[in-house]
Design an enzyme around this catalytic site. Structure first.
Site, PDB file in Angstrom:
ATOM      1  N   ASP A   8       0.708  -1.139   0.047  1.00 27.66           N
ATOM      2  CA  ASP A   8       0.163   0.101   0.025  1.00 27.66           C
ATOM      3  C   ASP A   8       0.977   1.245  -0.116  1.00 27.66           C
ATOM      4  O   ASP A   8       1.991   1.269   0.354  1.00 27.66           O
ATOM      5  CB  ASP A   8      -0.821   0.129   1.218  1.00 27.66           C
ATOM      6  N   HIS A  61      -6.085   3.229  -3.978  1.00 28.18           N
ATOM      7  CA  HIS A  61      -5.944   3.376  -2.505  1.00 28.18           C
ATOM      8  C   HIS A  61      -6.276   4.877  -2.173  1.00 28.18           C
ATOM      9  O   HIS A  61      -5.385   5.328  -1.157  1.00 28.18           O
ATOM     10  CB  HIS A  61      -4.725   2.873  -2.045  1.00 28.18           C
ATOM     11  N   HIS A  65      -5.245  10.000   0.396  1.00 35.09           N
ATOM     12  CA  HIS A  65      -4.760   9.145   1.783  1.00 35.09           C
ATOM     13  C   HIS A  65      -4.531  10.029   3.023  1.00 35.09           C
ATOM     14  O   HIS A  65      -3.650   9.918   3.820  1.00 35.09           O
ATOM     15  CB  HIS A  65      -3.647   8.404   1.226  1.00 35.09           C
ATOM     16  N   HIS A 161       4.035  -2.059   3.074  1.00 35.04           N
ATOM     17  CA  HIS A 161       4.275  -0.684   2.303  1.00 35.04           C
ATOM     18  C   HIS A 161       5.508  -0.364   1.575  1.00 35.04           C
ATOM     19  O   HIS A 161       6.564  -0.848   2.382  1.00 35.04           O
ATOM     20  CB  HIS A 161       3.896   0.512   3.579  1.00 35.04           C
TER      21      HIS A 161
HETATM   22 ZN   LIG Z   1      -2.766   3.412   3.314  1.00 34.09          ZN
END
Ligand SMILES: [Zn+2]
Length: 211
Positions: A8, A61, A65, A161
């Site tokens: 992500d 995503h 964010h 990540h």
């Molecule tokens: Zn995230």
């Protein structure tokens, strides 16, 4: 154990290349949930195009964010999805979405009613998670946590990540340990982590939607 590995918050020049190299060396296909504003830069777009070309799934995503969609007004949450999907469509026709969890939390902050309706009416699959080892907080120790959490599940959906925290230096160690446990890798997601699949809203989706 069939593990779905997801990355992500990228793409991140200087980090995502290395992750792609490692995945290629291990012959593993994963899914990258990317942030829309990072695709405004050509380097970001190049990395996502490379990931897609190498067989990884690309998911949305959110654009900024910054605020969980369940805390946003209707139109703002839908814009977060649409702006990002417009950028993704240049490299992938898939409609995968992962909400911003504010550090991995699951709950009604994840989606607004408008966001849920948009995902459903546009045929999205919404992908949550069940293993968040906190690689961004603990760039060394996350491997032990991730292996322990994966090994007690049949279908772990793991969140890592591709960010410049140093955590991805330990990705090969993690993959070696998974291999030693006999884990298989998958790009499919189990029902428990998919409240909306190809536009069809599951019975338990309500627990992820703000009132
Ligand atoms: Zn995230």
């Amino acid at each position: 154990m069939r593990v779905a590995i997801t990355f992500d918050n990228g793409p991140e020049p200087g980090v995502t290349e290395g992750v792609l190299d490692i995945l290629s060396r291990y012959e593993i296909k994963a899914t990258f949930f990317v942030i829309g504003r990072k695709l405004e830069r050509p380097e970001g777009r190049r990395l996502v195009a490379r990931a897609a070309a190498e067989g990884h799934r690309i998911g949305n995503h959110t654009y900024t964010h910054t605020v969980a969609l369940g805390r946003m007004d209707g139109r703002a949450a839908v814009d977060e999805i649409c702006r990002t999907q417009d950028l993704i469509e240049r490299v992938s026709t898939e409609r995968l979405f992962r909400p911003y969890g504010e550090g991995g939390g699951l709950g009604p902050h994840l989606l607004s009613p408008a966001a849920r309706d948009h995902l459903a009416s546009h045929g999205f699959t919404c992908v949550l998670w069940n293993v968040v080892p906190g690689d961004w907080k603990d760039p060394e120790g996350w491997v032990d946590d991730a292996v322990a959490a994966c090994s007690i599940r049949n279908s772990p959906v793991l969140v890592l990540h591709d960010l410049p925290t140093g955590a991805m230096r330990r990705l090969p160690t993690f993959l070696d340990r998974l291999k030693a446990l006999g884990a298989e890798m998958t790009q499919a997601f189990p029902d428990e982590c998919v409240p909306i699949r190809a536009g069809v809203v599951a019975a338990d989706c309500g627990r992820y939607v703000a009132r």
